[in-house]
Write a protein that holds these residues in place. Structure first.
Motif, short mmCIF file in Angstrom:
data_model
loop_
_atom_site.label_atom_id
_atom_site.label_comp_id
_atom_site.label_asym_id
_atom_site.label_seq_id
_atom_site.Cartn_x
_atom_site.Cartn_y
_atom_site.Cartn_z
N GLY A 16 0.80 -1.21 0.00
CA GLY A 16 0.00 0.00 0.00
C GLY A 16 0.84 1.27 0.00
N ALA A 17 0.16 2.40 0.14
CA ALA A 17 0.82 3.70 0.07
C ALA A 17 0.33 4.62 1.17
CB ALA A 17 0.58 4.33 -1.29
N LEU A 18 1.19 5.53 1.58
CA LEU A 18 0.85 6.60 2.51
C LEU A 18 1.58 7.85 2.07
CD1 LEU A 18 1.08 4.99 6.08
CD2 LEU A 18 -0.98 5.86 4.98
N ARG A 19 1.02 9.00 2.43
CA ARG A 19 1.67 10.29 2.16
C ARG A 19 1.80 11.04 3.47
NH1 ARG A 19 -0.18 15.61 0.33
NH2 ARG A 19 1.34 16.56 -1.10
N LEU A 20 3.03 11.23 3.87
CA LEU A 20 3.32 11.97 5.09
C LEU A 20 3.50 13.44 4.76
CD1 LEU A 20 5.88 9.61 6.87
CD2 LEU A 20 3.38 9.54 6.89
N GLY A 42 13.43 -0.62 18.95
CA GLY A 42 14.69 -1.27 19.25
C GLY A 42 15.83 -0.92 18.31
N LYS A 43 15.58 0.01 17.40
CA LYS A 43 16.62 0.38 16.44
C LYS A 43 16.93 1.87 16.53
CE LYS A 43 15.67 -3.27 13.07
NZ LYS A 43 15.44 -3.56 11.63
N GLU A 44 18.05 2.24 15.95
CA GLU A 44 18.43 3.64 15.92
C GLU A 44 17.64 4.37 14.82
OE1 GLU A 44 23.07 3.27 17.45
OE2 GLU A 44 22.61 3.97 15.44
N ARG A 45 17.55 5.69 14.99
CA ARG A 45 16.90 6.50 13.96
C ARG A 45 17.76 6.46 12.69
NH1 ARG A 45 14.62 12.41 15.52
NH2 ARG A 45 13.88 11.12 17.26
N GLU A 46 17.09 6.27 11.55
CA GLU A 46 17.84 6.16 10.29
C GLU A 46 17.30 7.14 9.26
OE1 GLU A 46 17.47 2.34 8.43
OE2 GLU A 46 15.30 2.51 8.20
N PHE A 47 18.17 7.54 8.38
CA PHE A 47 17.84 8.47 7.30
C PHE A 47 16.94 7.79 6.28
CE2 PHE A 47 18.28 11.71 4.20
CZ PHE A 47 18.52 11.09 2.99
N VAL A 48 15.94 8.56 5.81
CA VAL A 48 15.06 8.08 4.75
C VAL A 48 15.22 8.91 3.48
CG1 VAL A 48 12.66 7.68 4.07
CG2 VAL A 48 13.38 7.21 6.43
N SER A 49 15.06 10.23 3.62
CA SER A 49 15.09 11.08 2.44
C SER A 49 15.32 12.52 2.86
CB SER A 49 13.76 10.97 1.68
OG SER A 49 13.77 11.73 0.50
N ALA A 50 15.83 13.34 1.93
CA ALA A 50 16.05 14.75 2.20
C ALA A 50 15.86 15.55 0.91
CB ALA A 50 17.44 15.00 2.79
N VAL A 64 14.72 2.84 0.16
CA VAL A 64 13.45 3.42 -0.27
C VAL A 64 13.53 3.99 -1.69
CG1 VAL A 64 12.92 4.00 2.11
CG2 VAL A 64 13.83 5.77 0.59
N LYS A 65 14.70 4.05 -2.27
CA LYS A 65 14.87 4.65 -3.58
C LYS A 65 14.00 3.95 -4.61
CE LYS A 65 19.01 5.94 -4.20
NZ LYS A 65 20.47 5.93 -4.40
N GLY A 66 13.26 4.73 -5.38
CA GLY A 66 12.38 4.18 -6.39
C GLY A 66 10.97 3.95 -5.91
N ARG A 67 10.77 3.97 -4.59
CA ARG A 67 9.43 3.75 -4.04
C ARG A 67 8.91 4.97 -3.29
NH1 ARG A 67 8.99 0.39 -0.17
NH2 ARG A 67 11.19 0.37 0.46
N PHE A 68 9.80 5.75 -2.69
CA PHE A 68 9.42 6.95 -1.95
C PHE A 68 9.79 8.18 -2.78
CE2 PHE A 68 9.69 5.27 2.71
CZ PHE A 68 8.93 4.17 2.36
N ASN A 84 5.25 4.59 -1.50
CA ASN A 84 4.53 3.58 -2.28
C ASN A 84 5.16 2.21 -2.06
OD1 ASN A 84 2.90 5.63 -3.41
ND2 ASN A 84 4.33 5.92 -5.12
N SER A 85 4.41 1.18 -2.41
CA SER A 85 4.90 -0.21 -2.31
C SER A 85 5.51 -0.46 -0.94
CB SER A 85 5.93 -0.48 -3.42
OG SER A 85 5.38 -0.25 -4.70
N LEU A 86 4.77 -0.13 0.07
CA LEU A 86 5.29 -0.23 1.43
C LEU A 86 5.51 -1.67 1.85
CD1 LEU A 86 3.27 2.63 3.06
CD2 LEU A 86 5.76 2.41 3.14
#
Length: 128
Positions: A16-20, A42-50, A64-68, A84-86
């Motif tokens: 599915g898809a979401l828009r933040l 339980g994990k560290e904060r990680e980079f997604v996009s900028a 996430v490249k190609g999907r976000f 997209n394509s979560l």
């Protein structure tokens, strides 16, 4: 003092898809770059996009490249993350951050350091 507010999170099925949306307020005019990070339990904060202020450059993590897709509307003080394509591994709290667009940002945008302001986060859960 700038304030950032994230919205748009929720529960979605795999594929599915979401828009933040990240909405900024309370700051004067300046060239701010923006980024999205996420933190799973339980994990560290990680980079997604900028994205830069001018929208000329966007950056993505390999996962996430190609999907976000990241975008921004400077007139509305908003930054968006179309997901997209979560996949289930995308389940996390998503945070937006802002920082001045300078040499530090271009060198370290994948790290939290260049971002001066952060939102409280929005939960994204990908599950069937």
């Amino acid at each position: 003092q700038a304030q950032l507010t994230e919205s748009g999170g929720g529960l979605v099925q795999p594929g599915g898809a979401l828009r933040l949306v990240c909405t900024a307020s309370g700051r004067g005019f300046s060239r701010y770059a923006s980024g999205w990070f996420r933190q799973a339990p339980g994990k560290e904060r990680e980079f997604v996009s900028a994205i830069t202020w001018s929208r000329a450059r966007q950056f993505y993590s390999d996962s996430v490249k190609g999907r976000f897709t990241i975008s921004r509307d400077n007139a509305m003080n908003t930054v968006h993350l179309q997901m997209n394509s979560l996949k289930p591994e995308a389940t996390a709290v998503y945070y937006c951050g802002e920082g001045r667009e300078n040499s530090d940002f271009y060198s370290y945008y994948r790290r939290e350091g260049p971002y001066e302001y952060w939102g409280q986060g929005t939960q994204v859960t990908v599950s069937s």
